[in-house]
Design a protein around this motif. Sequence first.
Motif, mmCIF file in Angstrom:
data_model
loop_
_atom_site.group_PDB
_atom_site.id
_atom_site.type_symbol
_atom_site.label_atom_id
_atom_site.label_comp_id
_atom_site.label_asym_id
_atom_site.label_seq_id
_atom_site.Cartn_x
_atom_site.Cartn_y
_atom_site.Cartn_z
ATOM 1 N N UNK A 77 0.877 -1.132 0.090
ATOM 2 C CA UNK A 77 0.046 0.110 0.117
ATOM 3 C C UNK A 77 1.082 1.331 -0.042
ATOM 4 N N UNK A 78 1.956 0.969 0.841
ATOM 5 C CA UNK A 78 2.777 2.507 0.889
ATOM 6 C C UNK A 78 3.131 2.534 -0.646
ATOM 7 N N UNK A 79 3.786 1.567 -1.392
ATOM 8 C CA UNK A 79 4.339 1.788 -2.365
ATOM 9 C C UNK A 79 3.369 2.291 -3.637
ATOM 10 N N UNK A 80 2.035 1.652 -3.494
ATOM 11 C CA UNK A 80 1.008 2.156 -4.394
ATOM 12 C C UNK A 80 0.769 3.599 -4.176
ATOM 13 N N UNK A 81 0.672 4.075 -2.702
ATOM 14 C CA UNK A 81 0.396 5.478 -2.431
ATOM 15 C C UNK A 81 1.592 6.547 -3.196
ATOM 16 N N UNK A 82 2.608 5.955 -2.928
ATOM 17 C CA UNK A 82 3.937 6.550 -3.452
ATOM 18 C C UNK A 82 3.690 6.792 -5.009
ATOM 19 N N UNK A 83 3.207 5.783 -5.657
ATOM 20 C CA UNK A 83 3.177 6.086 -7.338
ATOM 21 C C UNK A 83 1.932 6.623 -7.701
ATOM 22 N N UNK A 84 1.000 6.688 -6.847
ATOM 23 C CA UNK A 84 -0.213 7.670 -7.099
ATOM 24 C C UNK A 84 0.124 8.992 -6.888
ATOM 25 N N UNK A 85 0.832 9.287 -6.093
ATOM 26 C CA UNK A 85 1.263 10.807 -5.849
ATOM 27 C C UNK A 85 2.572 11.105 -6.315
ATOM 28 N N UNK A 136 6.486 9.641 -7.459
ATOM 29 C CA UNK A 136 7.900 9.433 -6.929
ATOM 30 C C UNK A 136 8.569 10.733 -6.498
ATOM 31 N N UNK A 137 9.122 10.993 -5.411
ATOM 32 C CA UNK A 137 9.785 12.213 -4.924
ATOM 33 C C UNK A 137 11.158 11.813 -4.439
ATOM 34 N N UNK A 138 12.277 12.670 -4.248
ATOM 35 C CA UNK A 138 13.423 12.552 -3.665
ATOM 36 C C UNK A 138 13.157 11.866 -2.067
ATOM 37 N N UNK A 139 12.238 12.111 -1.525
ATOM 38 C CA UNK A 139 11.965 11.840 -0.111
ATOM 39 C C UNK A 139 11.419 10.163 -0.170
ATOM 40 N N UNK A 140 10.726 9.732 -1.285
ATOM 41 C CA UNK A 140 10.070 8.773 -1.177
ATOM 42 C C UNK A 140 10.814 7.410 -2.008
ATOM 43 N N UNK A 141 11.577 7.767 -2.897
ATOM 44 C CA UNK A 141 12.175 6.967 -3.605
ATOM 45 C C UNK A 141 13.025 5.767 -3.084
ATOM 46 N N UNK A 191 6.862 -7.155 -8.240
ATOM 47 C CA UNK A 191 7.815 -6.951 -9.334
ATOM 48 C C UNK A 191 6.931 -6.637 -10.340
ATOM 49 N N UNK A 192 6.411 -5.424 -10.231
ATOM 50 C CA UNK A 192 5.449 -4.868 -11.240
ATOM 51 C C UNK A 192 6.413 -4.245 -12.557
ATOM 52 N N UNK A 193 5.914 -4.552 -13.706
ATOM 53 C CA UNK A 193 6.813 -3.999 -14.936
ATOM 54 C C UNK A 193 6.859 -2.608 -14.819
ATOM 55 N N UNK A 194 5.900 -1.729 -14.589
ATOM 56 C CA UNK A 194 6.111 -0.284 -14.385
ATOM 57 C C UNK A 194 6.908 0.289 -13.495
ATOM 58 N N UNK A 195 6.805 -0.551 -12.311
ATOM 59 C CA UNK A 195 7.865 -0.209 -11.137
ATOM 60 C C UNK A 195 9.248 -0.457 -11.500
ATOM 61 N N UNK A 196 9.466 -1.588 -12.276
ATOM 62 C CA UNK A 196 11.030 -1.849 -13.153
ATOM 63 C C UNK A 196 11.326 -0.653 -13.805
ATOM 64 N N UNK A 197 10.396 -0.217 -14.764
ATOM 65 C CA UNK A 197 10.630 1.186 -15.531
ATOM 66 C C UNK A 197 11.320 2.260 -14.954
ATOM 67 N N UNK A 198 10.733 2.463 -13.840
ATOM 68 C CA UNK A 198 10.992 3.693 -12.894
ATOM 69 C C UNK A 198 12.114 3.499 -12.402
#
Length: 382
Positions: free
Chosen positions: A234-242, A244-249, A268-275
């Motif tokens: 959930x933390x990661x999903x919230x981060x992606x929705x808001x 990615x920032x220097x503080x959250x990456x 291991x989501x494909x779009x997270x890998x791209x980021x």
Amino acid sequence: MRAAGHRLAPALALFAAALCACRAEVIDDVLSSLSRGASFLERQHAHINLDGVVGFLMLQAELKEAVRTWPHSDPVSWAQRTTAVALVKRLDQSFDKAVAALQRNDPKYYREFEPLLSWSFWLVPREWSSTDRSLLYRSTMSTECYDEQLSDKCLTLLLGTWKMNGTPCIVTKPCRDTMTRFDCPHYSLSHQLLYFMIGRMRGCTNLLKGDTRPSRANMTERSYQKIFCSNMMKTNQDIMREGLTEQTVDIFMENILICGLTGFSDFYKADWLQHILGMQDAEVGCFGRDGESGDRGGGAAGRSSEEQGSHALCLSSPESVVSQIIGDELLEQLQPHRRVKRREKILADGCSSHMTAVAVGALGGYLNFYLSEQDITKRPLS
């Protein structure tokens, strides 16, 4: 349905070929990124901190498992395995120098965490599971609820390094209460998970012995891991929705690293890998250089717009790829029953030791997962 069946064979053949090509391309990107990361370690081995070395050792464990299980199905796959073998050898050479520097620069910290400084300590998952949204906390504390000194003490009690020739697998009440506390956020969550993960890898068989709370009577170590990773998801999903920032990456990638290493494949989501690939500095191979979290010319560098479009397809979910290749209507016919910080160190070149180690460890997890993942064309359609 017979007409759909006639169209199925060539469509699946096309899909299988496209899937293999996509997977090979993504694995190439990951290996290229890891090679640049290894170059960073080779240059900075005398300055990288203990947490940084541990992240690279996690990567080494993942690479050695990948090499062991690598499919020898075609020349492209064999060539990729050869690249991975060369990468393992490069890392082995750097580790000897990096560990010697750690022992020299911070002997107390080195002695306390020496058991972690071997790739063989880190176990790579052989089976996969997924997180569960029903386990999400109703509310989360607004501040961290762990103390780094207590966390380090609890880990040394598990490792047996709390004194010379100390007994391992000791769990005190303060440690157990802290590491099983619910509603903790961010780095508290990741340290709670790391505690259970290190305990399992150290061979501690019952971390919960002595917990007499009736509400926790049926809780197992795996239960806590699933609760923690479900909330980290959930933390990661919230981060992606808001965004990615220097503080959250950093926490975003740390969650992928340790939940992936604990066996939760939905990280291991494909779009997270791209980021992640896009955050690597193309010049020096590190992550978090000068505090930046945006795209610094990583995996997609040098591609034409047509190649980048093809690459975006490769980084889509398998269901999305199927849909685009054989069409939504046919897919629906064929699948009628589808279930709907620790210590940071900024180096002289501006690189983050911790973030680089976390990123390469996460990428190693992606590589190992992609190699172990069952081919979607061999799965039942319903």
